[in-house]
Design a protein around this motif. Structure first.
Motif, PDB file in Angstrom:
ATOM      1  N   GLY A  34       0.808  -1.211   0.000  1.00 25.85           N
ATOM      2  CA  GLY A  34       0.000   0.000   0.000  1.00 25.85           C
ATOM      3  C   GLY A  34       0.839   1.258   0.000  1.00 25.85           C
ATOM      4  O   GLY A  34       2.074   1.231   0.120  1.00 25.85           O
ATOM      5  N   ILE A  35       0.129   2.385  -0.144  1.00 24.59           N
ATOM      6  CA  ILE A  35       0.761   3.701  -0.133  1.00 24.59           C
ATOM      7  C   ILE A  35      -0.057   4.647   0.741  1.00 24.59           C
ATOM      8  O   ILE A  35      -1.236   4.408   1.012  1.00 24.59           O
ATOM      9  N   PRO A  47      -7.920  12.049  -8.012  1.00 26.35           N
ATOM     10  CA  PRO A  47      -8.387  10.826  -7.363  1.00 26.35           C
ATOM     11  C   PRO A  47      -8.817   9.732  -8.336  1.00 26.35           C
ATOM     12  O   PRO A  47      -8.591   8.542  -8.068  1.00 26.35           O
ATOM     13  N   LYS A  48      -9.415  10.090  -9.460  1.00 22.93           N
ATOM     14  CA  LYS A  48      -9.846   9.073 -10.414  1.00 22.93           C
ATOM     15  C   LYS A  48      -8.657   8.343 -11.030  1.00 22.93           C
ATOM     16  O   LYS A  48      -8.710   7.126 -11.244  1.00 22.93           O
ATOM     17  N   GLY A  58      -3.321  -3.675  -8.022  1.00 24.63           N
ATOM     18  CA  GLY A  58      -3.627  -4.449  -6.823  1.00 24.63           C
ATOM     19  C   GLY A  58      -3.044  -3.855  -5.557  1.00 24.63           C
ATOM     20  O   GLY A  58      -3.022  -4.509  -4.510  1.00 24.63           O
ATOM     21  N   MET A  59      -2.561  -2.631  -5.637  1.00 21.53           N
ATOM     22  CA  MET A  59      -2.059  -1.933  -4.454  1.00 21.53           C
ATOM     23  C   MET A  59      -3.236  -1.253  -3.744  1.00 21.53           C
ATOM     24  O   MET A  59      -4.267  -0.961  -4.352  1.00 21.53           O
ATOM     25  N   ARG A  60      -3.049  -0.984  -2.455  1.00 18.71           N
ATOM     26  CA  ARG A  60      -4.106  -0.341  -1.683  1.00 18.71           C
ATOM     27  C   ARG A  60      -3.685   1.063  -1.256  1.00 18.71           C
ATOM     28  O   ARG A  60      -2.491   1.370  -1.200  1.00 18.71           O
ATOM     29  N   LEU A  88     -14.004  11.681   3.139  1.00 23.80           N
ATOM     30  CA  LEU A  88     -14.780  10.454   3.257  1.00 23.80           C
ATOM     31  C   LEU A  88     -15.253   9.989   1.882  1.00 23.80           C
ATOM     32  O   LEU A  88     -15.274   8.785   1.598  1.00 23.80           O
ATOM     33  N   LEU A  89     -15.592  10.927   1.032  1.00 27.60           N
ATOM     34  CA  LEU A  89     -15.948  10.571  -0.348  1.00 27.60           C
ATOM     35  C   LEU A  89     -14.724  10.037  -1.095  1.00 27.60           C
ATOM     36  O   LEU A  89     -14.830   9.088  -1.883  1.00 27.60           O
ATOM     37  N   LEU A  90     -13.569  10.636  -0.845  1.00 27.91           N
ATOM     38  CA  LEU A  90     -12.338  10.154  -1.466  1.00 27.91           C
ATOM     39  C   LEU A  90     -11.989   8.755  -0.981  1.00 27.91           C
ATOM     40  O   LEU A  90     -11.503   7.924  -1.753  1.00 27.91           O
ATOM     41  N   CYS A  91     -12.250   8.491   0.288  1.00 26.66           N
ATOM     42  CA  CYS A  91     -12.022   7.138   0.808  1.00 26.66           C
ATOM     43  C   CYS A  91     -12.862   6.130   0.041  1.00 26.66           C
ATOM     44  O   CYS A  91     -12.383   5.043  -0.317  1.00 26.66           O
ATOM     45  N   ASN A  92     -14.105   6.465  -0.199  1.00 22.32           N
ATOM     46  CA  ASN A  92     -14.980   5.579  -0.973  1.00 22.32           C
ATOM     47  C   ASN A  92     -14.410   5.336  -2.362  1.00 22.32           C
ATOM     48  O   ASN A  92     -14.386   4.205  -2.863  1.00 22.32           O
ATOM     49  N   MET A  93     -13.939   6.386  -2.981  1.00 20.62           N
ATOM     50  CA  MET A  93     -13.421   6.287  -4.345  1.00 20.62           C
ATOM     51  C   MET A  93     -12.164   5.431  -4.415  1.00 20.62           C
ATOM     52  O   MET A  93     -11.960   4.660  -5.365  1.00 20.62           O
ATOM     53  N   LEU A  94     -11.300   5.542  -3.389  1.00 21.40           N
ATOM     54  CA  LEU A  94     -10.003   4.881  -3.412  1.00 21.40           C
ATOM     55  C   LEU A  94      -9.973   3.580  -2.626  1.00 21.40           C
ATOM     56  O   LEU A  94      -8.929   2.917  -2.558  1.00 21.40           O
TER      57      LEU A  94
END
Length: 279
Positions: A34-35, A47-48, A58-60, A88-94
């Protein structure tokens, strides 16, 4: 339990690569899963773009690192609430489940450490963080309190006061050793039960120096194995070890650090998990 679920390895992004997939795969080849992303990197690529690159490799995204201010009055708290909603929206996206939390500005001129804060500032921060944790829980997101100089969480006593006063299970700790010159065992005893994430560094000499003192994890003064073994084997914690400040104040190339620290961390993880299995 797979070893990467017990001890995750992450890297704090500091590269200028435009080819994110290539860079992420390179980190993956060094053993990272992960990063961490700060605003400049996150919004620099967008973000996209990050979401697509993470999915393909496959990285998180192990943690996003926004800035909050809970100690400088209602306007600062209100701005922090807006930032929280955005992230929180960015968390959902990523697909990210952890947000870094600072309690105020990092500038020395504006910082409010635990010893300098008034009781009104403590109360305001505690109430704001209760609200933030409750909101984050709706997204399944953890708020990770970074133990950083100039914050209410700069010492284990300060961090513990916040965590226990807020009283929310999704408020955790990034036990960023050393805390105000505390011995690691003192910090770990107090914060180990809440620790999920560590910015992991090493340095020359007994005193941490974020400038010229930083060096590769394998070459510094501090010994990490007892710390991680205590967290994982004694306390039963699952933790993410995240390499930060990889350029060591400009002395080293970040990619060299990534490779050397990745090798060290994989060996460290294997040793700690072997101790666990033997126990």
């Amino acid at each position: 339990m797979p070893k990467d679920d017990v001890i995750q390895l992450a890297f704090c992004w500091m590269f200028d690569d435009t080819d994110l997939e290539n860079a992420l795969n390179r980190l993956k080849s060094f053993g990272y899963s992960g990063i961490e992303l700060w605003p400049s990197a996150l919004f620099g690529h967008g973000p996209k773009v990050w979401a697509a690159a993470l999915e393909k490799t496959g990285m998180r995204c192990s943690q996003l690192c926004p800035y909050f201010n809970y100690v400088d009055g209602p306007a600062a708290v209100a701005e922090s609430e807006k930032t929280l909603e955005e992230y929180l929206l960015l968390c959902n996206m990523l697909g990210c489940k952890r947000l870094r939390v600072f309690t105020g500005p990092v500038s020395e001129l504006k910082a409010t450490g635990a010893s300098k804060a008034t009781e009104d500032q403590w109360s305001a921060a505690i109430e704001a963080m209760k609200k933030a944790c409750d909101r984050a829980s709706e997204f399944g997101v953890e708020l990770c309190l970074e133990c950083h100089e100039g914050m209410l969480s700069e010492s284990s006593a300060g961090a513990l006061r916040l965590i226990e006063s807020v009283g929310r299970p999704n408020l955790t700790a990034n036990m960023q050793i050393p805390l105000m010159e505390e011995d690691w065992s003192e910090s770990a005893k107090a914060l180990g039960p809440y620790t999920t994430h560590l910015h992991i560094h090493n340095w020359h000499g007994k005193s941490m120096d974020f400038g010229n003192g930083l060096t590769y994890l394998s070459e510094g003064w501090f010994e990490w194995e007892p710390v991680i073994s205590y967290l994982v084997n004694d306390l039963g914690r699952s933790v993410c070890l995240s390499v930060e400040h990889a350029k060591h104040g400009g002395k080293h190339d970040g990619w060299v650090t990534a490779e050397k620290d990745g090798a060290y961390l994989n060996e460290l993880r294997n040793k700690v998990l072997l101790e666990r299995n033997l126990g």
